[in-house]
Design a protein around this motif. Structure first.
Motif, PDB file in Angstrom:
ATOM      1  N   LYS A 112     -23.393 -45.579   7.506  1.00  0.00           N
ATOM      2  CA  LYS A 112     -23.746 -46.407   6.348  1.00  0.00           C
ATOM      3  C   LYS A 112     -23.887 -45.566   5.088  1.00  0.00           C
ATOM      4  O   LYS A 112     -23.534 -46.014   3.989  1.00  0.00           O
ATOM      5  CB  LYS A 112     -25.041 -47.162   6.629  1.00  0.00           C
ATOM      6  CG  LYS A 112     -24.908 -48.262   7.686  1.00  0.00           C
ATOM      7  CD  LYS A 112     -26.225 -48.994   7.862  1.00  0.00           C
ATOM      8  CE  LYS A 112     -26.105 -50.111   8.896  1.00  0.00           C
ATOM      9  NZ  LYS A 112     -27.388 -50.823   9.101  1.00  0.00           N
ATOM     10  N   SER A 113     -24.397 -44.351   5.233  1.00  0.00           N
ATOM     11  CA  SER A 113     -24.593 -43.492   4.068  1.00  0.00           C
ATOM     12  C   SER A 113     -23.255 -43.101   3.447  1.00  0.00           C
ATOM     13  O   SER A 113     -23.152 -42.945   2.229  1.00  0.00           O
ATOM     14  CB  SER A 113     -25.389 -42.241   4.452  1.00  0.00           C
ATOM     15  OG  SER A 113     -24.834 -41.611   5.594  1.00  0.00           O
ATOM     16  N   LYS A 114     -22.215 -42.955   4.257  1.00  0.00           N
ATOM     17  CA  LYS A 114     -20.883 -42.648   3.729  1.00  0.00           C
ATOM     18  C   LYS A 114     -20.306 -43.873   3.013  1.00  0.00           C
ATOM     19  O   LYS A 114     -19.699 -43.753   1.941  1.00  0.00           O
ATOM     20  CB  LYS A 114     -19.946 -42.229   4.862  1.00  0.00           C
ATOM     21  CG  LYS A 114     -18.502 -41.950   4.415  1.00  0.00           C
ATOM     22  CD  LYS A 114     -18.444 -40.832   3.375  1.00  0.00           C
ATOM     23  CE  LYS A 114     -17.035 -40.314   3.135  1.00  0.00           C
ATOM     24  NZ  LYS A 114     -16.150 -41.303   2.513  1.00  0.00           N
ATOM     25  N   LYS A 115     -20.515 -45.047   3.562  1.00  0.00           N
ATOM     26  CA  LYS A 115     -20.049 -46.265   2.904  1.00  0.00           C
ATOM     27  C   LYS A 115     -20.722 -46.432   1.541  1.00  0.00           C
ATOM     28  O   LYS A 115     -20.095 -46.878   0.577  1.00  0.00           O
ATOM     29  CB  LYS A 115     -20.336 -47.484   3.785  1.00  0.00           C
ATOM     30  CG  LYS A 115     -19.497 -47.535   5.059  1.00  0.00           C
ATOM     31  CD  LYS A 115     -19.840 -48.768   5.883  1.00  0.00           C
ATOM     32  CE  LYS A 115     -19.014 -48.825   7.160  1.00  0.00           C
ATOM     33  NZ  LYS A 115     -19.357 -50.014   7.993  1.00  0.00           N
ATOM     34  N   TYR A 146     -26.352 -38.510   3.492  1.00  0.00           N
ATOM     35  CA  TYR A 146     -25.114 -38.433   4.276  1.00  0.00           C
ATOM     36  C   TYR A 146     -25.045 -37.131   5.072  1.00  0.00           C
ATOM     37  O   TYR A 146     -24.663 -37.123   6.250  1.00  0.00           O
ATOM     38  CB  TYR A 146     -23.915 -38.571   3.349  1.00  0.00           C
ATOM     39  CG  TYR A 146     -22.580 -38.410   4.039  1.00  0.00           C
ATOM     40  CD1 TYR A 146     -22.276 -39.121   5.207  1.00  0.00           C
ATOM     41  CD2 TYR A 146     -21.613 -37.546   3.525  1.00  0.00           C
ATOM     42  CE1 TYR A 146     -21.044 -38.973   5.831  1.00  0.00           C
ATOM     43  CE2 TYR A 146     -20.386 -37.403   4.141  1.00  0.00           C
ATOM     44  CZ  TYR A 146     -20.107 -38.109   5.299  1.00  0.00           C
ATOM     45  OH  TYR A 146     -18.893 -37.952   5.921  1.00  0.00           O
ATOM     46  N   LYS A 153     -18.519 -44.087  11.588  1.00  0.00           N
ATOM     47  CA  LYS A 153     -18.667 -44.838  10.347  1.00  0.00           C
ATOM     48  C   LYS A 153     -20.156 -44.923  10.022  1.00  0.00           C
ATOM     49  O   LYS A 153     -20.886 -45.719  10.617  1.00  0.00           O
ATOM     50  CB  LYS A 153     -18.052 -46.233  10.483  1.00  0.00           C
ATOM     51  CG  LYS A 153     -16.539 -46.203  10.745  1.00  0.00           C
ATOM     52  CD  LYS A 153     -15.943 -47.592  10.734  1.00  0.00           C
ATOM     53  CE  LYS A 153     -14.451 -47.556  11.036  1.00  0.00           C
ATOM     54  NZ  LYS A 153     -13.704 -46.800  10.017  1.00  0.00           N
ATOM     55  N   ASP A 176     -19.050 -44.136  -0.899  1.00  0.00           N
ATOM     56  CA  ASP A 176     -17.762 -44.715  -1.285  1.00  0.00           C
ATOM     57  C   ASP A 176     -17.945 -45.819  -2.320  1.00  0.00           C
ATOM     58  O   ASP A 176     -17.147 -45.952  -3.260  1.00  0.00           O
ATOM     59  CB  ASP A 176     -17.038 -45.271  -0.056  1.00  0.00           C
ATOM     60  CG  ASP A 176     -16.577 -44.174   0.892  1.00  0.00           C
ATOM     61  OD1 ASP A 176     -16.493 -43.006   0.455  1.00  0.00           O
ATOM     62  OD2 ASP A 176     -16.325 -44.483   2.074  1.00  0.00           O
ATOM     63  N   GLN A 177     -19.007 -46.606  -2.167  1.00  0.00           N
ATOM     64  CA  GLN A 177     -19.295 -47.664  -3.130  1.00  0.00           C
ATOM     65  C   GLN A 177     -19.669 -47.078  -4.492  1.00  0.00           C
ATOM     66  O   GLN A 177     -19.328 -47.644  -5.538  1.00  0.00           O
ATOM     67  CB  GLN A 177     -20.421 -48.556  -2.619  1.00  0.00           C
ATOM     68  CG  GLN A 177     -20.032 -49.439  -1.441  1.00  0.00           C
ATOM     69  CD  GLN A 177     -21.224 -50.191  -0.868  1.00  0.00           C
ATOM     70  OE1 GLN A 177     -22.363 -49.941  -1.242  1.00  0.00           O
ATOM     71  NE2 GLN A 177     -20.958 -51.101   0.046  1.00  0.00           N
ATOM     72  N   GLU A 199     -11.257 -40.256   9.640  1.00  0.00           N
ATOM     73  CA  GLU A 199     -10.843 -41.558  10.161  1.00  0.00           C
ATOM     74  C   GLU A 199      -9.984 -41.403  11.412  1.00  0.00           C
ATOM     75  O   GLU A 199     -10.148 -42.141  12.392  1.00  0.00           O
ATOM     76  CB  GLU A 199     -10.082 -42.319   9.080  1.00  0.00           C
ATOM     77  CG  GLU A 199      -9.625 -43.707   9.520  1.00  0.00           C
ATOM     78  CD  GLU A 199      -8.907 -44.453   8.407  1.00  0.00           C
ATOM     79  OE1 GLU A 199      -8.139 -45.380   8.725  1.00  0.00           O
ATOM     80  OE2 GLU A 199      -9.093 -44.103   7.222  1.00  0.00           O
ATOM     81  N   ASP A 226     -11.332 -37.759   4.211  1.00  0.00           N
ATOM     82  CA  ASP A 226     -11.545 -39.094   4.780  1.00  0.00           C
ATOM     83  C   ASP A 226     -10.484 -39.416   5.831  1.00  0.00           C
ATOM     84  O   ASP A 226     -10.788 -40.021   6.869  1.00  0.00           O
ATOM     85  CB  ASP A 226     -11.512 -40.158   3.676  1.00  0.00           C
ATOM     86  CG  ASP A 226     -12.788 -40.189   2.850  1.00  0.00           C
ATOM     87  OD1 ASP A 226     -13.753 -39.491   3.222  1.00  0.00           O
ATOM     88  OD2 ASP A 226     -12.812 -40.896   1.822  1.00  0.00           O
TER      89      ASP A 226
END
Length: 271
Positions: free
Chosen positions: A238-241, A96, A236, A244-245, A230, A226
């Motif tokens: 993918k590494s941040k998503k 990230y 956005k 979050d997961q 935002e 965040d």
């Protein structure tokens, strides 16, 4: 025209190309971000194979071109941030940081300060500094590269530097309690989160030391940052998503080195 240069670089990303070759994006200290063609590095015995692995820093001897691909000829002083190559969680945080750095600056723009910040962040994570804290510091300190410079020293309206504060997206920074009424959509962030975000904006990555933060406070900090991203940055990744997961995976994220009855936050305000 190409010129042979010796440059210090950090691997940002690696992509396979054809059968045995790779395209490697480096963040260099002297030429900014550049894409390099590296021949034969997918072969086991290639001498450059380890020098272009993810999470690697080295001194590269390379053909630097103003347009098109550059070419890596050799490498020395190869140093790898090893822990993130074997730990999925550290890998996620480090990825990230690299993705955020990549998104923040156009290719070819020289920025030795950002290069140093990336190196320090990866080194801190590799040396077992809390990766969440390192990421949060980097997120705050890289905001100006996205054209976002929130006022975190004090109140945006009156300049007051004594809390309590809240964050206002409309005003682009902090509001003291006397001016909360000016923005009914202010973030309603916790005082602990505001305290640490202010701290993270000025702390030196060269003198980071130990910052211990309770899990509840980490969640509050993450929520505040965040919201800023935002509303003001809008990217956005993918590494941040993925990060979050990870927070939904429960006990897998618990640091076993932290005792259950953890100490109160260091550096936390008593406001």
């Amino acid at each position: 025209m190409a010129q042979v240069e010796e440059v210090e670089g950090i691997v940002l990303s690696v992509r396979n190309h054809r059968e045995n070759d790779q395209l490697v994006k480096l963040f260099t200290n002297r030429f900014g971000k550049r894409m390099f063609f590296v021949k034969g590095t997918r072969k086991q015995k290639n001498k450059l194979r380890t020098a272009v692995l993810p999470f690697t820093k080295a001194t590269y001897i390379a053909d630097i071109r103003d347009t098109g691909l550059c070419f890596i000829r050799d490498a020395k002083e190869v140093d790898q941030y090893k822990s993130m190559q074997t730990d999925i969680f550290l890998n996620a945080y480090a990825t990230y940081i690299l993705n955020l750095a990549d998104a923040s600056l156009d290719d070819g723009i020289v920025d030795s300060t950002l290069f140093h910040k990336i190196d320090r962040c990866l080194t801190e994570i590799d040396e077992e500094t809390d990766p969440e804290i390192v990421v949060n510091i980097f997120e705050i300190q890289i905001l100006p590269y996205f054209g976002v410079s929130p006022e975190l020293r004090g109140c945006r309206v009156c300049g007051n530097t004594e809390g309590p504060f809240d964050y206002s997206g409309s005003y682009g920074g902090l509001l003291c309690q006397n001016h909360w009424h000016l923005d009914r959509h202010r973030y309603h962030a916790s005082r602990r989160a505001i305290h640490f975000v202010r701290l993270f904006s000025v702390v030196s990555l060269d003198q980071l030391g130990t910052i211990t933060v309770k899990e509840e406070t980490k969640r509050e900090i993450r929520t505040l940052i965040d919201l800023i991203y935002e509303e003001s940055v809008g990217i956005k990744l993918k590494s941040k998503k993925f990060i979050d997961q990870m927070y939904t995976w429960g006990n897998l994220l618990i640091d076993k080195r932290v005792p259950p009855n953890e100490a109160p936050d260091k550096n936390e305000s008593n406001d």
